[in-house]
Design an enzyme around this catalytic site. Structure first.
Site, PDB file in Angstrom:
ATOM      1  N   SER A 135      -9.971 -20.273  75.967  1.00  0.00           N
ATOM      2  CA  SER A 135     -11.192 -20.216  76.576  1.00  0.00           C
ATOM      3  C   SER A 135     -12.514 -21.020  75.830  1.00  0.00           C
ATOM      4  O   SER A 135     -13.334 -21.376  76.579  1.00  0.00           O
ATOM      5  CB  SER A 135     -11.776 -19.210  77.027  1.00  0.00           C
ATOM      6  OG  SER A 135     -12.181 -18.101  76.152  1.00  0.00           O
ATOM      7  N   LEU A 141     -11.791 -24.032  74.398  1.00  0.00           N
ATOM      8  CA  LEU A 141     -11.348 -25.299  74.026  1.00  0.00           C
ATOM      9  C   LEU A 141     -12.171 -26.359  75.163  1.00  0.00           C
ATOM     10  O   LEU A 141     -12.108 -27.442  74.793  1.00  0.00           O
ATOM     11  CB  LEU A 141      -9.862 -25.585  74.256  1.00  0.00           C
ATOM     12  CG  LEU A 141      -9.173 -24.657  73.245  1.00  0.00           C
ATOM     13  CD1 LEU A 141      -7.663 -25.291  73.582  1.00  0.00           C
ATOM     14  CD2 LEU A 141      -9.433 -24.740  71.684  1.00  0.00           C
ATOM     15  N   LYS A 158     -12.039 -19.874  63.108  1.00  0.00           N
ATOM     16  CA  LYS A 158     -12.837 -21.305  63.494  1.00  0.00           C
ATOM     17  C   LYS A 158     -13.212 -21.917  62.638  1.00  0.00           C
ATOM     18  O   LYS A 158     -13.625 -23.111  62.553  1.00  0.00           O
ATOM     19  CB  LYS A 158     -14.079 -20.719  64.573  1.00  0.00           C
ATOM     20  CG  LYS A 158     -13.575 -20.444  66.016  1.00  0.00           C
ATOM     21  CD  LYS A 158     -14.753 -20.199  66.921  1.00  0.00           C
ATOM     22  CE  LYS A 158     -14.374 -19.848  68.079  1.00  0.00           C
ATOM     23  NZ  LYS A 158     -15.596 -19.518  69.044  1.00  0.00           N
ATOM     24  N   CYS A 161     -23.720 -17.342  77.583  1.00  0.00           N
ATOM     25  CA  CYS A 161     -22.819 -18.294  78.231  1.00  0.00           C
ATOM     26  C   CYS A 161     -21.791 -17.827  78.191  1.00  0.00           C
ATOM     27  O   CYS A 161     -20.681 -18.295  79.138  1.00  0.00           O
ATOM     28  CB  CYS A 161     -22.781 -19.696  77.199  1.00  0.00           C
ATOM     29  SG  CYS A 161     -21.781 -19.829  76.023  1.00  0.00           S
ATOM     30  N   CYS A 201     -47.751 -13.718  64.958  1.00  0.00           N
ATOM     31  CA  CYS A 201     -46.286 -13.722  64.943  1.00  0.00           C
ATOM     32  C   CYS A 201     -45.635 -12.804  63.822  1.00  0.00           C
ATOM     33  O   CYS A 201     -46.317 -12.849  62.712  1.00  0.00           O
ATOM     34  CB  CYS A 201     -45.750 -15.143  64.732  1.00  0.00           C
ATOM     35  SG  CYS A 201     -43.763 -15.288  64.240  1.00  0.00           S
ATOM     36  N   CYS A 222     -44.201 -15.291  60.908  1.00  0.00           N
ATOM     37  CA  CYS A 222     -44.658 -16.522  60.267  1.00  0.00           C
ATOM     38  C   CYS A 222     -46.193 -16.181  60.453  1.00  0.00           C
ATOM     39  O   CYS A 222     -46.947 -17.296  59.868  1.00  0.00           O
ATOM     40  CB  CYS A 222     -44.175 -17.748  60.649  1.00  0.00           C
ATOM     41  SG  CYS A 222     -44.792 -18.404  62.219  1.00  0.00           S
TER      42      CYS A 222
HETATM   43 ZN   LIG Z   1     -43.697 -17.408  64.186  1.00  0.00          ZN
END
Ligand SMILES: [Zn+2]
Length: 273
Positions: free
Chosen positions: A76, A78, A93, A194, A251, A254
């Site tokens: 699946s 490919l 892989k 996905c 954040c 960061c």
């Molecule tokens: Zn950040």
């Protein structure tokens, strides 16, 4: 003139031919090609995004390429992971991808990590590279890569694909918006990936190729990178949108008082709701 430069950088005749279309570019030239040959790029995930990225990095002459993936090739895969062939089903892989890029360009060094990178070793592996490509397919890995790259001060390209859409952004730690600035925290497990929702193979190809271009630009020193910008692509409408994003002052990764100073396993678990 070219002869002088060639002598300076001691390119072989075969290298001059192999990389001639890079060297002809004013922004690359022999100096840029030398930089590429000295560069080290790690691709995490040899799947839909990693496959085209790895092929283009190898073709361009990135001197050392790391491939990290703990998965084995399945039928699946490919439909989109074009670095793996039918004969590779069941192979690791990382090894399958390494074989292909070595065949494409035997003069580069390829290192394989046949494992999923986790909090215990990701920082030490990343620290060996100049640039990281996030080609993973899950949110835990994306947040982990963001935090690890920020802690190690390594530039990286985020990429994500779902259905007919894809998005990508380049992060320069200490200088530009990080993935956590934009997406804050892991979404609940109910958010589709996905593997559940499907994805068009060509969308993966397009996004992985953009990530390779960013890596190559970074290694050569071409400064106009996809920073502070989320590039969003929709194959149904064939529209690209550049969405401006900003660093969040608070954040966790960061921001001014960032709380993430080391990697903890529990910070990368998706919750049920
Ligand atoms: Zn950040």
């Amino acid at each position: 003139m070219i002869g002088l430069k060639v002598k300076m950088y001691s390119f072989s005749e075969a290298q001059l031919q192999r990389y001639s279309r890079n060297i002809l570019l004013k922004d690359v030239g022999v100096v840029g090609q030398e930089k590429l040959l000295m560069s080290r790029v790690l691709v995490i995930g040899a799947g839909g995004l990693g496959a085209p990225a790895l092929l283009y990095l190898a073709a361009a002459g990135v001197g050392t390429i790391g491939i990290a993936d703990g998965d084995r090739v399945e039928l699946s895969n490919l439909q989109r992971q074009i670095i793996h062939f039918t004969k590779d089903i069941g192979s690791g892989k990382a090894d399958s991808a390494a074989q292909k890029i070595t065949a494409l360009n035997p003069e580069i060094t390829v290192k394989t990590y046949n494992q999923f990178l986790d909090v215990t070793m990701i920082r030490s592996i990343i620290s060996d590279y100049d640039f990281v490509i996030d080609g993973t397919d899950n949110f835990s890995s994306k947040f982990l890569i963001n935090d690890a790259c920020n802690l190690e001060k390594k530039a990286f390209s985020h990429g994500g694909i779902l259905g007919f859409t894809g998005q990508t952004m380049t992060v320069l730690p200490g200088q530009s918006t990080c993935y956590r600035c934009v997406f804050q925290d892991l979404p609940p497990v109910s958010i589709q990936s996905c593997s559940q929702a499907g994805v068009l193979g060509a969308v993966a190809g397009l996004l992985g190729t953009i990530q390779a271009a960013e890596a190559i630009k970074y290694c050569v020193g071409i400064s106009s990178l996809l920073t502070d910008t989320l590039l969003v692509f929709d194959a149904k409408t064939m529209r690209f949108r550049n969405v401006s994003v900003k660093q969040r002052e608070n954040c966790e990764c960061c921001g001014k008082n960032a709380s993430i100073s080391d990697l903890k396993y529990e910070n990368y678990l998706q919750k049920n709701n």
